[in-house]
Structures are given as C-alpha cells and as structure tokens.
Design an enzyme around this catalytic site. Structure first.
Site, PDB file in Angstrom:
ATOM      1  N   ASN A 101       0.831  -1.208   0.000  1.00 55.65           N
ATOM      2  CA  ASN A 101       0.000   0.000   0.000  1.00 55.65           C
ATOM      3  C   ASN A 101       0.863   1.254   0.000  1.00 55.65           C
ATOM      4  O   ASN A 101       1.913   1.296   0.632  1.00 55.65           O
ATOM      5  CB  ASN A 101      -0.916  -0.011   1.221  1.00 55.65           C
ATOM      6  CG  ASN A 101      -1.814  -1.241   1.240  1.00 55.65           C
ATOM      7  OD1 ASN A 101      -2.039  -1.842   0.191  1.00 55.65           O
ATOM      8  ND2 ASN A 101      -2.285  -1.619   2.404  1.00 55.65           N
ATOM      9  N   HIS A 118       5.704  -0.574  -2.983  1.00 58.81           N
ATOM     10  CA  HIS A 118       5.240   0.237  -4.120  1.00 58.81           C
ATOM     11  C   HIS A 118       5.402   1.734  -3.887  1.00 58.81           C
ATOM     12  O   HIS A 118       4.826   2.542  -4.611  1.00 58.81           O
ATOM     13  CB  HIS A 118       3.777  -0.109  -4.448  1.00 58.81           C
ATOM     14  CG  HIS A 118       3.604  -1.493  -4.968  1.00 58.81           C
ATOM     15  ND1 HIS A 118       2.409  -2.176  -4.956  1.00 58.81           N
ATOM     16  CD2 HIS A 118       4.503  -2.349  -5.515  1.00 58.81           C
ATOM     17  CE1 HIS A 118       2.583  -3.382  -5.483  1.00 58.81           C
ATOM     18  NE2 HIS A 118       3.838  -3.510  -5.813  1.00 58.81           N
ATOM     19  N   GLU A 214     -11.894 -13.328   1.794  1.00 63.68           N
ATOM     20  CA  GLU A 214     -12.254 -14.438   0.898  1.00 63.68           C
ATOM     21  C   GLU A 214     -11.038 -15.347   0.710  1.00 63.68           C
ATOM     22  O   GLU A 214      -9.906 -14.937   0.986  1.00 63.68           O
ATOM     23  CB  GLU A 214     -12.739 -13.908  -0.456  1.00 63.68           C
ATOM     24  CG  GLU A 214     -11.722 -13.067  -1.172  1.00 63.68           C
ATOM     25  CD  GLU A 214     -12.237 -12.416  -2.445  1.00 63.68           C
ATOM     26  OE1 GLU A 214     -13.449 -12.155  -2.536  1.00 63.68           O
ATOM     27  OE2 GLU A 214     -11.409 -12.184  -3.330  1.00 63.68           O
ATOM     28  N   ALA A 230      -9.538  -7.401   8.281  1.00 64.63           N
ATOM     29  CA  ALA A 230      -8.258  -7.063   8.925  1.00 64.63           C
ATOM     30  C   ALA A 230      -8.486  -6.311  10.240  1.00 64.63           C
ATOM     31  O   ALA A 230      -7.862  -6.620  11.259  1.00 64.63           O
ATOM     32  CB  ALA A 230      -7.421  -6.213   7.969  1.00 64.63           C
TER      33      ALA A 230
END
Ligand code: OAD
Length: 243
Positions: A101, A118, A214, A230
């Site tokens: 993130n 990133h 999922e 989370a």
C-alpha cells in the site's frame, strides 16, 4: 473461526520475529479508494492508464491532477484497529511491516519498521536528479519542481511496468527469511511480488497466518487461514488481552 484465532495466537506467542505483509484489503475498512474497482476511476481514466511512466511522459499534468485527487481522498483517513494492533505489538515483539500500500497508514498508526514495496503517495522524487523527499501538500502544485535542480517532480511510487526499488526488495527478503511467522493480510496474492514473497517466507521456515475476507490462491500455503476483516481479526490475534 474461534479455533483458528486460538491457533494463530499460539503461533504468535511462540514467535520472536514477526512480519506483517499487507495489501489493499488492509486499508479497505479505512475507505482508501481501490485501484481496480469503479471508485478508482477518475474522469473516465483508469489507474492502469495513469500510473505508468509513459502516461507521465506524455501528460504529466493529468497524472499529477489524478494524484492530487487521490491525495485529497486519502489525507483525512485514519488507520483502522488492524493497523493499530500491528503497531501496538511492537512493544512485545520484533514486528516489521512489508506493504504493497502507498497510503502511509501503517506509519500513521505508529509502525516504525515499514518497507513500502510500491512507494508512498506522500513522497516525491525528482525526475532529473533523483532527490526524494516527503510532501504532504493537498492540493499540491500541479507540475511541482525540485528545490535543488528545478527538475520535474513525480510521485515516489512504483508504476506499472517499473521495477521495485532493489534496496526495499532486499530488505523485505531479509525480513521474510528471518521471520518466525508472517501474517499475510488483505492481499489477493495475484500481483507479484506478493505471491512469491509469501512462498519465500514459507520456504525459509516461517509459519504463515493469512487474513482475508475471501479465499485466495495463497490459501494452500497458510498454516492458519482466518476468514474475516483485517480491522477485526488482527486485534484478536495480536493484542495481549484480546481473549
Ligand atoms: P488486491 O486488490 O489485488 O487484493 C485485495 C485483497 O484484499 C483481496 O484478496 C480481498 O479479498 C482482500 N480484502 C478486501 N477487504 C478486506 C478486509 N477488510 N480485510 C481483509 N482482506 C480484505 O490488492 P493487492 O493484493 O494489494 O499495485 O494488490 C497489489 C497491487 O495491485 C497494489 O499495490 C497496486 C495494484 O495494482 C501498484 O500500485 C503497483
């Protein structure tokens, strides 16, 4: 799920070194706009059109306007209880964060050791001299210039088609190779290097706890898979007095 949480707590209790490896799902409950969903669209441009070196070369103004919009959406957001649970565990454990993130919410929650694969939306880098620095301006000057050489600044973010920063990758590999447990949270594991990094941790002897709303392709390698959010699951597995 209760049994899984108990098992995850036991693994964490026995561990000295922990890595939390997070993806977009970590910040979903905070309201960070996703990249791929409809809320990621801006004036009919998709992220895949704008977050590229070619787009910036062709039209830096539009790319900066899009980042200015993303920054304005992210700036007021607060970390969730999951971010705080990871930061809080620093008091008792050697816990570091590796994240895909760019929103900076792990740091905002107080995590000290954060490797941002990133990049970070609150940093800028000069396209001429490479100087990098924090910049939290909202709005930011469109086409911001470097203080040192007047070159054009760009977001210090890894765009599609660009390599990851080798120093961040090697630090991440080092952390994963030493981890007793890796908590993989809110990542689909489709985008590299996420998939290979969790597998590398496992091969290096780390237990894997996965948290996701999922099932994911990574499910097979997890020692414990916890289906849930989370912000709800992490406090239950990381906080000392949660049970
Ligand atoms: P994805 O969007 O691929 O996956 C997000 C994952 O989070 C999914 O598996 C969801 O099921 C899960 N999820 C959603 N809400 C959740 C919640 N509240 N709690 C737990 N899990 C939840 O995101 P990433 O795997 O992070 O790249 O994808 C990585 C990269 O793809 C991004 O960093 C970005 C994007 O292209 C760049 O910017 C270079």
């Amino acid at each position: 799920m209760k049994g899984d949480i108990q098992k995850a707590r036991e693994i964490i209790d026995e561990s000295k070194t922990i890595v939390a490896f997070s993806g977009a799902g970590m910040s979903a409950e905070c309201g960070v706009p996703t990249f791929r969903g409809k809320d990621g669209l801006w004036k009919n441009h998709s992220a895949q059109d704008l977050a590229t070196p070619d787009a910036f070369k062709r039209d830096p103004r539009t790319v900066w306007q899009w980042y200015d919009w993303r920054r304005s959406l992210i700036k007021p957001l607060e970390p969730n209880l999951g971010h705080y649970a990871i930061a809080g565990a620093q008091e008792r454990k050697d816990i570091s964060v590796i994240t895909q993130n760019v929103d900076g919410l792990h740091r905002k929650a107080g995590s000290q050791d954060v490797s941002e694969l990133h990049g970070n939306i609150w940093r800028v880098r000069c396209t001429e001299c490479g100087m990098e620095k924090d910049n939290t301006d909202v709005p930011i000057d469109i086409l911001p210039k470097c203080d040192e050489c007047s070159g054009l600044l760009r977001p210090a973010i890894v765009w599609f088609g660009e390599p990851l920063d080798p120093s961040v990758v090697s630090r991440s590999s080092e952390l994963l190779s030493k981890a007793d447990v890796t908590i993989v949270v809110g990542t689909s594991g489709i985008v590299q290097p996420a998939a290979s990094m969790a597998a590398y941790a496992k091969e290096s002897g780390s237990k894997i706890i996965e948290v996701n709303i999922e099932e994911t392709p990574g499910y097979g390698i997890a020692d414990v898979f916890i289906l849930g959010k989370a912000g709800e699951v992490l406090p239950q597995i990381l906080e000392e007095d949660a049970l």
